[in-house]
Write a protein that holds these residues in place. Structure first.
Motif, short mmCIF file in Angstrom:
data_model
loop_
_atom_site.label_atom_id
_atom_site.label_comp_id
_atom_site.label_asym_id
_atom_site.label_seq_id
_atom_site.Cartn_x
_atom_site.Cartn_y
_atom_site.Cartn_z
N ASP A 150 -1.86 5.76 -9.90
CA ASP A 150 -2.16 4.44 -9.34
C ASP A 150 -0.93 3.84 -8.67
O ASP A 150 -1.01 3.24 -7.59
CB ASP A 150 -2.66 3.48 -10.44
CG ASP A 150 -4.05 3.88 -10.94
OD1 ASP A 150 -4.73 4.68 -10.25
OD2 ASP A 150 -4.45 3.42 -12.03
N HIS A 203 -0.34 5.66 -5.47
CA HIS A 203 -1.39 5.30 -4.53
C HIS A 203 -1.03 3.98 -3.84
O HIS A 203 -1.11 3.85 -2.62
CB HIS A 203 -2.73 5.18 -5.27
CG HIS A 203 -3.88 4.83 -4.38
ND1 HIS A 203 -4.73 3.80 -4.61
CD2 HIS A 203 -4.28 5.37 -3.20
CE1 HIS A 203 -5.62 3.71 -3.63
NE2 HIS A 203 -5.37 4.65 -2.77
N PHE A 225 -10.24 6.83 -1.28
CA PHE A 225 -8.95 6.26 -1.71
C PHE A 225 -8.48 5.17 -0.74
O PHE A 225 -7.30 4.83 -0.70
CB PHE A 225 -7.90 7.37 -1.83
CG PHE A 225 -8.20 8.35 -2.93
CD1 PHE A 225 -8.07 7.98 -4.26
CD2 PHE A 225 -8.62 9.64 -2.62
CE1 PHE A 225 -8.36 8.88 -5.28
CE2 PHE A 225 -8.91 10.55 -3.64
CZ PHE A 225 -8.78 10.17 -4.97
#
Ligand SMILES: N[C@@H](CCC(=O)N[C@@H](CS)C(=O)NCC(=O)O)C(=O)O
Length: 226
Positions: free
Chosen positions: A120, A123, A170
Motif C-alpha cells: 500500500d 502504491h 490499481f
C-alpha cells in the motif's frame, strides 16, 4: 556512427535494457542482442561489467554501461536526435529520464512487496510519481509531437501497467494525460517491436514466482489460471 559493431548485453525482463532496445529499433541501428541469466551471471559478463548489471553495450572493443549513457551514445552517433535541440528542454528531458529510473525502483518495490502494508505504501508512492508526470506531460508524446528518449524510458513502465491491469484496478488509468500518453507510446512501431505481444502475460508469470503480496492477489483473482 563509425563502423563499429554493437552488441547489447541484455536480460529479457530488464526495463533499463528495453530503453536501449527501443532506441536501436526506432533508429534502425544494426546490433546484436545477447541475453544473459542474471541469477547465474556468466564469468565473461562479470569481467566486463563494473556494476554487474545489464544493459551493457559493447562498441567494437570498448564497453559502455548505464542505460542513459548507452542511449545518449546511440542517439549522438546516429542521425536525427531523439532529444530536443534547445539546451534547457534537453536538460529537462534528461531530468525526467532520471525520474523514470526512480519510478522503476518504486515499481520494483511495489511489485515485490512482501506485505500488504509495504504494498500500500509503495502504491501510494507510485501514484505520487504519476501525478508529477501528469503535470509535466505534452501530447501525444512527452515533449509534444516528436517521440523522444523520455518516451522510450517510460515505455517499459507501461507494460508493467498492462500486467497490473490484468490483476485488479490499481488506479493506473486515473491520470488521464498519462493514460493517453501510455496508448501513444505503446502504439509506436519501435515500442511494439521491442516487446513480445504476450509480454505482459509473461511478466505476470515471472512475478507469480515471487512470494509477494501481488502474487497472492494474482492467484486470488485467478488471472494466472489457464
Ligand atoms: N542504473 C542502471 C540500472 C540497471 C539495472 O538495475 N539492471 C538490473 C536488471 S533490470 C540488473 O542488471 N541487476 C542485476 C544485479 O543487480 O545483480 C541502468 O540504468 O542501466
Amino acid at each position: 556512427m563509425q563502423n563499429l559493431s554493437l552488441e547489447l548485453v541484455s536480460h529479457y525482463f530488464c526495463p533499463f535494457v528495453q530503453r536501449a532496445v527501443i532506441l536501436l529499433l526506432e533508429k534502425e541501428i544494426s546490433h546484436q542482442l545477447t541475453h544473459i541469466d542474471l541469477m547465474n551471471k556468466p564469468d565473461w559478463f562479470l569481467e566486463i561489467s563494473p556494476l554487474g548489471k545489464v544493459p551493457l553495450l559493447k562498441v567494437g572493443s570498448e564497453m559502455l554501461f548505464e542505460s542513459s549513457v548507452i542511449c545518449e551514445y546511440l542517439d549522438e552517433t546516429t542521425p536525427g536526435s531523439l532529444h530536443p535541440q534547445d539546451p534547457l528542454e534537453k536538460a529537462k528531458h534528461r531530468a525526467w529520464i532520471e525520474f523514470a529510473s526512480d519510478t522503476l525502483v518504486v515499481m520494483y518495490d511495489f511489485l515485490n512487496a512482501p506485505t500488504q502494508e509495504t504494498f500500500d505504501q509503495k502504491h501510494q508512492e507510485l501514484m505520487g510519481k504519476l501525478a508529477w508526470v501528469e503535470r509535466n506531460l505534452g501530447t501525444p508524446y512527452f515533449g509534444g509531437k516528436s517521440f523522444s528518449l523520455v518516451d522510450a524510458a517510460y515505455a517499459p513502465i507501461f507494460y508493467y501497467f498492462d500486467a497490473l491491469d490484468k490483476i485488479a484496478d490499481f488506479g493506473l488509468t486515473k491520470t488521464p494525460k498519462v493514460d493517453s500518453w501510455r496508448q501513444a507510446v505503446k502504439s509506436r512501431p519501435s515500442v511494439q517491436r521491442a516487446f513480445d505481444k504476450d509480454y505482459a502475460q509473461k511478466l505476470l508469470l515471472m512475478l507469480d514466482q515471487r512470494d509477494s503480496h501481488l502474487s497472492r492477489l494474482a492467484q486470488h483473482s485467478k488471472v494466472l489460471s489457464k
